[in-house]
Design an enzyme around this catalytic site. Structure first.
Site, PDB file in Angstrom:
ATOM      1  N   LYS A 164       0.304  -7.590   1.582  1.00 24.65           N
ATOM      2  CA  LYS A 164       1.277  -7.910   0.530  1.00 24.65           C
ATOM      3  C   LYS A 164       2.719  -7.984   1.039  1.00 24.65           C
ATOM      4  O   LYS A 164       3.495  -8.831   0.600  1.00 24.65           O
ATOM      5  CB  LYS A 164       1.164  -6.906  -0.615  1.00 24.65           C
ATOM      6  CG  LYS A 164      -0.142  -7.076  -1.401  1.00 24.65           C
ATOM      7  CD  LYS A 164      -0.187  -6.133  -2.582  1.00 24.65           C
ATOM      8  CE  LYS A 164      -1.397  -6.460  -3.456  1.00 24.65           C
ATOM      9  NZ  LYS A 164      -1.378  -5.726  -4.721  1.00 24.65           N
ATOM     10  N   ASP A 180       1.020  -8.135 -10.838  1.00 25.69           N
ATOM     11  CA  ASP A 180       0.384  -6.885 -11.276  1.00 25.69           C
ATOM     12  C   ASP A 180       1.120  -6.226 -12.453  1.00 25.69           C
ATOM     13  O   ASP A 180       0.487  -5.783 -13.411  1.00 25.69           O
ATOM     14  CB  ASP A 180       0.333  -5.870 -10.125  1.00 25.69           C
ATOM     15  CG  ASP A 180      -0.826  -6.121  -9.184  1.00 25.69           C
ATOM     16  OD1 ASP A 180      -1.810  -6.762  -9.599  1.00 25.69           O
ATOM     17  OD2 ASP A 180      -0.755  -5.663  -8.027  1.00 25.69           O
TER      18      ASP A 180
HETATM   19  P1  NAP Z   1      -1.377   3.036  -2.828  1.00 23.41           P
HETATM   20  O1  NAP Z   1      -0.303   2.070  -2.540  1.00 23.41           O
HETATM   21  O2  NAP Z   1      -2.197   3.591  -1.710  1.00 23.41           O
HETATM   22  O3  NAP Z   1      -0.713   4.261  -3.636  1.00 23.41           O
HETATM   23  C1  NAP Z   1      -1.462   5.360  -4.047  1.00 23.41           C
HETATM   24  C2  NAP Z   1      -0.556   6.408  -4.676  1.00 23.41           C
HETATM   25  O4  NAP Z   1      -1.382   7.484  -5.107  1.00 23.41           O
HETATM   26  C3  NAP Z   1       0.461   7.014  -3.722  1.00 23.41           C
HETATM   27  O5  NAP Z   1       1.598   7.384  -4.449  1.00 23.41           O
HETATM   28  C4  NAP Z   1      -0.266   8.237  -3.216  1.00 23.41           C
HETATM   29  O6  NAP Z   1       0.600   9.293  -2.886  1.00 23.41           O
HETATM   30  C5  NAP Z   1      -1.002   8.685  -4.458  1.00 23.41           C
HETATM   31  N1  NAP Z   1      -2.179   9.480  -4.109  1.00 23.41           N
HETATM   32  C6  NAP Z   1      -3.204   9.142  -3.298  1.00 23.41           C
HETATM   33  N2  NAP Z   1      -4.093  10.152  -3.225  1.00 23.41           N
HETATM   34  C7  NAP Z   1      -3.595  11.141  -4.013  1.00 23.41           C
HETATM   35  C8  NAP Z   1      -4.049  12.451  -4.316  1.00 23.41           C
HETATM   36  N3  NAP Z   1      -5.210  12.936  -3.854  1.00 23.41           N
HETATM   37  N4  NAP Z   1      -3.289  13.198  -5.167  1.00 23.41           N
HETATM   38  C9  NAP Z   1      -2.139  12.714  -5.650  1.00 23.41           C
HETATM   39  N5  NAP Z   1      -1.650  11.478  -5.371  1.00 23.41           N
HETATM   40  C10 NAP Z   1      -2.374  10.720  -4.569  1.00 23.41           C
HETATM   41  O7  NAP Z   1      -2.451   2.419  -3.827  1.00 23.41           O
HETATM   42  P2  NAP Z   1      -2.180   1.377  -5.010  1.00 23.41           P
HETATM   43  O8  NAP Z   1      -2.428   0.008  -4.520  1.00 23.41           O
HETATM   44  O9  NAP Z   1      -0.875   1.677  -5.637  1.00 23.41           O
HETATM   45  O10 NAP Z   1      -3.376   1.715  -6.017  1.00 23.41           O
HETATM   46  C11 NAP Z   1      -3.383   2.895  -6.794  1.00 23.41           C
HETATM   47  C12 NAP Z   1      -4.555   2.857  -7.779  1.00 23.41           C
HETATM   48  O11 NAP Z   1      -4.387   1.785  -8.705  1.00 23.41           O
HETATM   49  C13 NAP Z   1      -5.925   2.626  -7.108  1.00 23.41           C
HETATM   50  O12 NAP Z   1      -6.887   3.374  -7.799  1.00 23.41           O
HETATM   51  C14 NAP Z   1      -6.165   1.156  -7.318  1.00 23.41           C
HETATM   52  O13 NAP Z   1      -7.549   0.827  -7.349  1.00 23.41           O
HETATM   53  C15 NAP Z   1      -5.537   0.951  -8.688  1.00 23.41           C
HETATM   54  N6  NAP Z   1      -5.089  -0.431  -8.918  1.00 23.41           N
HETATM   55  C16 NAP Z   1      -5.608  -1.101  -9.998  1.00 23.41           C
HETATM   56  C17 NAP Z   1      -5.196  -2.389 -10.255  1.00 23.41           C
HETATM   57  C18 NAP Z   1      -5.766  -3.110 -11.449  1.00 23.41           C
HETATM   58  O14 NAP Z   1      -5.606  -4.327 -11.553  1.00 23.41           O
HETATM   59  N7  NAP Z   1      -6.381  -2.413 -12.375  1.00 23.41           N
HETATM   60  C19 NAP Z   1      -4.252  -3.021  -9.425  1.00 23.41           C
HETATM   61  C20 NAP Z   1      -3.742  -2.311  -8.325  1.00 23.41           C
HETATM   62  C21 NAP Z   1      -4.177  -1.010  -8.092  1.00 23.41           C
HETATM   63  P3  NAP Z   1       1.154   9.562  -1.393  1.00 23.41           P
HETATM   64  O15 NAP Z   1       2.260   8.581  -1.223  1.00 23.41           O
HETATM   65  O16 NAP Z   1       1.592  10.970  -1.465  1.00 23.41           O
HETATM   66  O17 NAP Z   1      -0.012   9.320  -0.450  1.00 23.41           O
END
Ligand code: NAP
Length: 287
Positions: A73, A113
């Protein structure tokens, strides 16, 4: 597309790594068919580090649009000729739209998004304007949601993350409406108590990471707050399940998924998206 691709068939696709489990081909191909368009959508596995090259290659090959997913991205944002204001603010692109001219091609990057998320809330009858929002997580999805909430006039957007500096960086996207909290901050319980909209943008709640983010307790989310979960597999995360069981309202991330795809369709084709086709395809892909 009745007899398979022809010489005139328009091609759009997905770049990411991995891509084999993506629902996007099913969603977009169902939509092209429903709209009667001679378009086809294909997933391309692109190795980490090759995102910019893939964005250029797609232009050279005459593709009409790309969806971009992890880990490309940021590379896509740097590779396009022009960025939407949202993509510029996020430094992230999930949609590339190509314009093919006689003398070459141009690529425009956008991020759908956040708007897809807001569209999915509208389907649930949730108005963002004036909302007191708490966003759990500060990654890519949380940043897109935070910016979209602010652009849609949320009264406040409090971003919570384990690393408070990441939370602050995400909260800055909401300007004066933004605030940041560390996950262990005493203020988390208070912020949740005031919230009218709570968004889980962490992966906690997926099968691989069961439980509730930040060790919070489900009853900290007020019963009358709307709980938007970005996870859609499982359909009900532990957090969403407990909120619904207490009589609260909420949704999973499936609506965001198909709405962001529908926004891509509109950008690539210049036509209104067949929303029902997207919704139907997303529901049937989920099983
Ligand atoms: P990302 O960039 O990896 O960000 C994940 C976030 O969650 C970070 O802030 C991370 O914190 C935090 N995190 C990870 N593990 C954690 C834990 N055990 N406890 C507390 N915080 C934790 O991922 P993303 O792309 O933003 O995606 C996040 C979620 O949204 C995923 O489940 C993804 O499948 C979902 N999503 C859904 C859609 C949709 O269309 N429905 C679109 C995009 C994403 P740190 O920085 O501290 O690691």
């Amino acid at each position: 597309l009745l007899n398979g691709p022809e010489g005139s068939t328009a091609v759009a696709g997905l770049i990411g790594h991995p891509v084999s489990h993506s629902l996007s081909p099913r969603l977009h191909n169902a939509a092209f068919q429903a709209a009667g368009l001679d378009w086809v959508y294909v997933a391309f596995p692109v190795l980490p580090g090759a995102g910019a090259e893939a964005v250029r290659a797609a232009g050279v090959l005459g593709l009409r649009g790309l969806s971009v997913t992890m880990p490309h991205k940021a590379a896509a944002a740097a590779a396009v000729d022009e960025l939407s204001e949202v993509a510029q603010a996020l430094g992230s692109v999930n949609t590339v739209t190509y314009q093919h001219l006689e003398q070459g091609w141009r690529a425009r990057g956008d991020s759908t998004d956040g708007q897809g998320f807001v569209d999915s809330l509208a389907d649930e009858g949730v108005t963002v304007a004036g909302a007191e929002a708490v966003v759990l997580g500060a990654g890519g999805a949380a940043r897109a949601v935070t910016l979209a909430l602010a652009l849609n006039q949320a009264a406040s957007v409090t971003v919570v993350a384990r690393d408070v500096s990441r939370a602050s960086a995400a909260a800055a996207l909401a300007g004066g409406a933004g605030a940041a909290l560390g996950a262990s901050d005493e203020g988390l319980k208070k912020a949740l108590a005031r919230a009218s909209l709570v968004v889980n943008a962490t992966p906690v709640g997926m099968a691989a990471q069961p439980g509730l983010p930040f060790g919070l307790e489900a009853h900290w989310v007020p019963k009358d707050a709307f709980l938007a979960e970005l996870i859609y597999h499982p359909r009900r995360s532990a957090l969403l399940g407990s909120h619904l069981a207490r009589g609260g309202r909420g949704c999973n991330g499936l609506g965001m998924l198909w709405h962001q795809a529908a926004r891509q369709f509109e950008s690539w084709t210049g036509r209104p998206a067949p929303l029902q086709a997207y919704q139907r395809a997303a529901r049937s892909a989920q099983g």
